[in-house]
Scaffold this motif. Structure first.
Motif, short mmCIF file in Angstrom:
data_model
loop_
_atom_site.label_atom_id
_atom_site.label_comp_id
_atom_site.label_asym_id
_atom_site.label_seq_id
_atom_site.Cartn_x
_atom_site.Cartn_y
_atom_site.Cartn_z
N ARG A 1 8.18 1.93 10.71
CA ARG A 1 6.94 1.53 11.51
C ARG A 1 5.62 1.92 10.74
N LEU A 2 4.47 1.09 10.56
CA LEU A 2 3.72 0.89 9.99
C LEU A 2 2.84 2.28 10.55
N LEU A 3 2.25 3.26 10.41
CA LEU A 3 1.82 4.74 10.96
C LEU A 3 0.42 4.09 11.19
N ARG A 4 0.25 4.80 11.59
CA ARG A 4 -2.00 4.44 12.23
C ARG A 4 -1.93 5.71 12.21
N THR A 5 -3.32 6.66 11.01
CA THR A 5 -3.44 7.90 11.44
C THR A 5 -5.04 8.45 11.90
N GLY A 6 -5.39 7.07 12.13
CA GLY A 6 -7.13 6.92 13.28
C GLY A 6 -7.63 7.64 11.79
N LEU A 7 -7.90 8.50 10.44
CA LEU A 7 -8.49 8.71 9.68
C LEU A 7 -8.59 7.73 8.95
N VAL A 8 -10.01 7.98 8.27
CA VAL A 8 -10.46 6.88 6.81
C VAL A 8 -10.40 7.38 5.79
N MET A 9 -10.85 9.06 6.09
CA MET A 9 -11.83 9.30 4.87
C MET A 9 -10.35 10.42 3.96
N GLU A 10 -9.43 10.77 4.33
CA GLU A 10 -8.39 11.41 4.38
C GLU A 10 -7.91 10.42 3.51
N SER A 11 -7.37 9.33 3.23
CA SER A 11 -6.82 8.46 2.78
C SER A 11 -8.02 7.72 2.00
N LEU A 12 -9.10 7.82 2.18
CA LEU A 12 -10.37 6.83 1.01
C LEU A 12 -10.19 8.15 -0.10
N ILE A 13 -10.49 8.67 -0.07
CA ILE A 13 -10.10 9.99 -1.22
C ILE A 13 -9.70 9.71 -1.92
N PRO A 14 -8.26 10.47 -1.73
CA PRO A 14 -7.21 10.56 -2.57
C PRO A 14 -6.75 8.98 -3.26
N SER A 15 -7.62 7.21 -2.81
CA SER A 15 -7.01 6.22 -2.56
C SER A 15 -8.09 6.01 -4.30
N ILE A 16 -9.50 6.75 -3.90
CA ILE A 16 -10.42 6.52 -4.81
C ILE A 16 -9.78 7.44 -6.59
N LEU A 17 -9.18 8.37 -5.73
CA LEU A 17 -8.79 9.41 -7.39
C LEU A 17 -7.44 8.55 -8.16
N GLU A 18 -6.46 7.26 -7.20
CA GLU A 18 -5.97 7.09 -7.67
C GLU A 18 -6.13 5.79 -8.76
N GLN A 19 -7.76 5.38 -8.86
CA GLN A 19 -8.02 4.04 -9.11
C GLN A 19 -7.36 4.17 -10.21
N LYS A 20 -7.00 3.21 -11.44
CA LYS A 20 -7.50 3.31 -12.75
C LYS A 20 -6.43 4.33 -13.98
N VAL A 21 -5.81 5.17 -13.17
CA VAL A 21 -5.07 5.92 -14.25
C VAL A 21 -3.82 5.94 -13.53
N THR A 22 -2.99 6.75 -13.44
CA THR A 22 -1.56 6.97 -13.37
C THR A 22 -1.46 8.05 -12.57
N THR A 23 -0.40 7.49 -11.95
CA THR A 23 0.55 8.21 -9.92
C THR A 23 0.02 10.20 -10.84
N ASP A 24 0.15 10.67 -11.40
CA ASP A 24 0.66 11.66 -12.13
C ASP A 24 -0.51 11.92 -12.26
N GLU A 25 -1.66 11.28 -13.45
CA GLU A 25 -2.79 12.23 -13.53
C GLU A 25 -3.97 12.89 -11.50
N ALA A 26 -3.71 11.21 -10.73
CA ALA A 26 -4.59 11.10 -9.94
C ALA A 26 -3.93 12.30 -8.42
N TYR A 27 -2.41 13.10 -8.55
CA TYR A 27 -1.94 13.87 -7.72
C TYR A 27 -2.68 14.74 -8.14
N ARG A 28 -2.91 14.85 -9.57
CA ARG A 28 -3.22 16.19 -9.80
C ARG A 28 -4.39 16.46 -9.64
N ALA A 29 -5.00 15.49 -9.53
CA ALA A 29 -6.53 16.09 -9.30
C ALA A 29 -6.57 15.92 -8.39
#
Length: 332
Positions: free
Chosen positions: A133-161
């Motif tokens: 099923r496709l989840l729906r949190t109803g919360l934007v910022m909690e997904s927006l901020i880590p998505s920004i951290l994942e821009q143009k870098v490896t996933t390991d770098e983003a996860y560490r940040a």
């Protein structure tokens, strides 16, 4: 898909010792979905790396998430009980908010039966994963901020940040922590004001360049306006997020897939996804965004679900030499 809601303040089975200063028992809820539901498949998009401080999946089959709700910080524990029932417990000021929205989180508003597979691979995966099923949190910022951290870098770098910043500037999650999670327990991410006060050298220490940190700072200044996108249709929600310089279609789609349960939010601009879709549906591992969108055209309205199924099929092209070398700006 109305479920049975039983608000109580009794302890849940296998309740763990409460963290320091967290003596209040949890609220709990039992909900029975219609049809199969695989908690791991549904909730896994919330996990940002193997040691995400806001998410845990344990060997006893329980899934834990710590988040910042409009009512305040909250911790949610979810398990699959007998006869298909979902059992949940929540702690903190945001407990009731989390329990009220449990069915939506677990895909109550999703309609997998509307999906019509057009390729043999997709059809086979769709049949073998009936609990998706496709989840729906109803919360934007909690997904927006880590998505920004994942821009143009490896996933390991983003996860560490994400891990470093949440542990340093977030707050320990309410509920049971001691004994299970040790010194690295669950954390609730910082609020908008705290994000805005993180000094430049701490972004640098976490390996976040000025472009990404500046985008996050612009977003948190209008956090309330960003959160409004959770109640919008996909085109309007995409447009709202993309008003912020530095947020493009990739980041908006990655966010709305989680916050809105957006079944048609395609991740355009990804380094790997076009090749994966191209390989699975047309035998072309060198496909670009244009070809990917053409291949996904028969699934319009459900294109994100189609890509989830392709990823779950396991039919991905063999890995080549790395196309992106991890950097470490913290050492500069």
């Amino acid at each position: 898909m109305a479920g049975r809601f039983v608000p109580r303040t009794t302890a849940v089975p296998h309740q763990l010792p409460a963290a320091s200063g967290t003596s209040a028992p949890p609220r709990d809820r039992t909900w029975t979905p219609q049809g199969p539901l695989d908690l791991r498949l549904v909730l896994s998009p919330l996990r940002r790396g193997p040691v995400d401080p806001t998410y845990r999946s344990l060997s006893d089959g329980s899934f834990w998430r710590a988040t910042r709700t409009p009512a305040g910080p909250g911790t949610l524990r979810v398990t699959a009980g007998r006869d298909g029932r979902i059992e949940a417990a929540a702690w903190g000021p945001g407990a009731q908010w989390l329990l009220d929205r449990l069915p939506a989180l677990l895909g109550e508003g999703d309609d997998p039966d509307a999906f019509r597979p057009r390729h043999r691979l997709v059809a086979a995966t769709h049949r073998s994963r009936p609990g998706l099923r496709l989840l729906r949190t109803g919360l934007v910022m909690e997904s927006l901020i880590p998505s920004i951290l994942e821009q143009k870098v490896t996933t390991d770098e983003a996860y560490r940040a994400w891990r470093l910043l949440v542990r340093r500037y977030g707050t320990p999650a309410p509920g049971p922590q001691d004994g299970l999670f040790g010194a690295h327990g669950l954390y609730v991410m910082p609020d908008a004001r705290t994000w805005s006060l993180i000094p430049s050298w701490e972004w640098h220490r976490a390996g976040v360049d000025a472009k990404r940190s500046s985008t996050i700072l612009r977003a948190v200044r209008v956090a309330r306006r960003m959160e409004e996108a959770a109640a919008m249709e996909l085109p309007e929600a995409m447009a709202r997020l993309e008003l912020i310089p530095g947020i493009g279609p990739w980041t908006a789609a990655e966010t709305l897939q989680r916050s809105n349960g957006a079944a048609d939010a395609v991740t355009v601009g990804d380094l790997h996804l076009p090749g994966i879709v191209g390989h699975a549906l047309a035998g072309n591992r060198n496909a670009d965004d244009e070809e990917m969108l053409a291949l996904l055209a028969p699934y319009e309205g459900q294109r994100h679900r189609a890509t989830r199924l392709i990823m779950l099929s396991g039919r991905t092209p063999a890995r080549r030499a790395p196309r992106m070398t991890p950097g470490d700006i913290a050492r500069l």
